[in-house]
Enzyme design. Sequence first.
Site, PDB file in Angstrom:
ATOM      1  N   LYS A  13     -80.370 -35.015  23.679  1.00 32.56           N
ATOM      2  CA  LYS A  13     -79.547 -35.329  22.507  1.00 32.56           C
ATOM      3  C   LYS A  13     -80.093 -34.685  21.240  1.00 32.56           C
ATOM      4  O   LYS A  13     -79.337 -34.136  20.445  1.00 32.56           O
ATOM      5  CB  LYS A  13     -79.437 -36.854  22.337  1.00 32.56           C
ATOM      6  CG  LYS A  13     -78.664 -37.557  23.436  1.00 32.56           C
ATOM      7  CD  LYS A  13     -78.392 -39.007  23.105  1.00 32.56           C
ATOM      8  CE  LYS A  13     -79.641 -39.838  22.988  1.00 32.56           C
ATOM      9  NZ  LYS A  13     -80.414 -39.917  24.265  1.00 32.56           N
ATOM     10  N   ARG A  88     -76.083 -48.243  18.883  1.00 29.60           N
ATOM     11  CA  ARG A  88     -76.881 -48.419  20.093  1.00 29.60           C
ATOM     12  C   ARG A  88     -76.277 -49.469  21.021  1.00 29.60           C
ATOM     13  O   ARG A  88     -76.612 -49.541  22.197  1.00 29.60           O
ATOM     14  CB  ARG A  88     -78.299 -48.817  19.708  1.00 29.60           C
ATOM     15  CG  ARG A  88     -79.222 -48.965  20.889  1.00 29.60           C
ATOM     16  CD  ARG A  88     -80.649 -49.209  20.495  1.00 29.60           C
ATOM     17  NE  ARG A  88     -81.463 -49.484  21.673  1.00 29.60           N
ATOM     18  CZ  ARG A  88     -82.786 -49.450  21.689  1.00 29.60           C
ATOM     19  NH1 ARG A  88     -83.437 -49.140  20.593  1.00 29.60           N
ATOM     20  NH2 ARG A  88     -83.463 -49.717  22.774  1.00 29.60           N
ATOM     21  N   ARG A 127     -93.246 -33.987  31.407  1.00 30.18           N
ATOM     22  CA  ARG A 127     -93.728 -33.460  30.124  1.00 30.18           C
ATOM     23  C   ARG A 127     -95.234 -33.625  29.982  1.00 30.18           C
ATOM     24  O   ARG A 127     -95.797 -34.640  30.383  1.00 30.18           O
ATOM     25  CB  ARG A 127     -93.040 -34.198  28.954  1.00 30.18           C
ATOM     26  CG  ARG A 127     -91.647 -33.732  28.674  1.00 30.18           C
ATOM     27  CD  ARG A 127     -91.152 -34.203  27.323  1.00 30.18           C
ATOM     28  NE  ARG A 127     -91.154 -35.638  27.133  1.00 30.18           N
ATOM     29  CZ  ARG A 127     -90.155 -36.332  26.591  1.00 30.18           C
ATOM     30  NH1 ARG A 127     -89.058 -35.706  26.183  1.00 30.18           N
ATOM     31  NH2 ARG A 127     -90.242 -37.629  26.429  1.00 30.18           N
ATOM     32  N   ARG A 161     -97.997 -38.576  28.004  1.00 34.09           N
ATOM     33  CA  ARG A 161     -97.952 -39.758  27.143  1.00 34.09           C
ATOM     34  C   ARG A 161     -97.635 -40.993  27.981  1.00 34.09           C
ATOM     35  O   ARG A 161     -96.895 -40.909  28.964  1.00 34.09           O
ATOM     36  CB  ARG A 161     -96.901 -39.586  26.047  1.00 34.09           C
ATOM     37  CG  ARG A 161     -97.231 -38.479  25.068  1.00 34.09           C
ATOM     38  CD  ARG A 161     -96.253 -38.421  23.923  1.00 34.09           C
ATOM     39  NE  ARG A 161     -94.876 -38.336  24.365  1.00 34.09           N
ATOM     40  CZ  ARG A 161     -93.849 -38.026  23.570  1.00 34.09           C
ATOM     41  NH1 ARG A 161     -94.069 -37.781  22.289  1.00 34.09           N
ATOM     42  NH2 ARG A 161     -92.630 -37.965  24.041  1.00 34.09           N
ATOM     43  N   ARG A 172     -86.864 -47.506  30.504  1.00 36.38           N
ATOM     44  CA  ARG A 172     -86.018 -47.053  29.385  1.00 36.38           C
ATOM     45  C   ARG A 172     -84.595 -46.810  29.850  1.00 36.38           C
ATOM     46  O   ARG A 172     -83.629 -47.099  29.125  1.00 36.38           O
ATOM     47  CB  ARG A 172     -86.617 -45.788  28.769  1.00 36.38           C
ATOM     48  CG  ARG A 172     -87.859 -46.057  27.934  1.00 36.38           C
ATOM     49  CD  ARG A 172     -88.716 -44.823  27.747  1.00 36.38           C
ATOM     50  NE  ARG A 172     -88.043 -43.769  27.008  1.00 36.38           N
ATOM     51  CZ  ARG A 172     -88.545 -42.542  26.868  1.00 36.38           C
ATOM     52  NH1 ARG A 172     -89.699 -42.222  27.425  1.00 36.38           N
ATOM     53  NH2 ARG A 172     -87.887 -41.636  26.166  1.00 36.38           N
TER      54      ARG A 172
END
Length: 218
Positions: A13, A88, A127, A161, A172
């Site tokens: 996004k 949201r 990542r 992370r 999430r």
Amino acid sequence: MRIVLVGPPGAGKGTQAKFLTENLSIPHISTGDLFRANISQGTDLGKQAKAYMDAGDLVPDEVTIGMAEDRMDAPDAADGFLLDGFPRNVGQAEALDAYLAAHGLKLDGVLDLEVPEDEVVRRIAGRRVCRKDSSHVFHVEHKKPKAEGVCDECGGELYQRADDAEDKVRNRLDVYHRETEPIIDYYKRQNLVVTISALGPVAEVTQRAMDALRREAA
């Protein structure tokens, strides 16, 4: 144009928002930027948000809505905007509708970036970020460093992370499905949703998005 951008974490996004707003000459209004700006400027809403965040609590909808409305009132948003991260949930979507109606405005479209769940997990869990400079980001599949675990740019250590770990990513996604995904059905009832695949090269996804938004606005 006035657009809402939705999609799961890892859908790209932020990347697409950058290119779409450049193409459309409208500001990118993201929830993260709203919070950072209000907190750093010490606004009343920023102080309220910081108090909740410091206590480990969720910031109430009315605070987030107030920040978004203030930003949409800014002169550079007079001719349109792209909302990213807001609304949201359905309550925030209803508040946005009320704000737009009060100003004689309407949304031109809701762009839904569609990505398979397993691809989201691969994108985020793969990542690796540089400890010396967090802007240096690599990926175990798509952007491998020349030497494993070492940043090509500065030689810093690359690490995953904590919130990029697979279990955190799936959590999430659960939150997204539970809280945010219902706004897609909300906007479908208004015939505003255009869904595109967010797979493939960034430029191709941007072109896909632009074509879909033009069709929606026609």
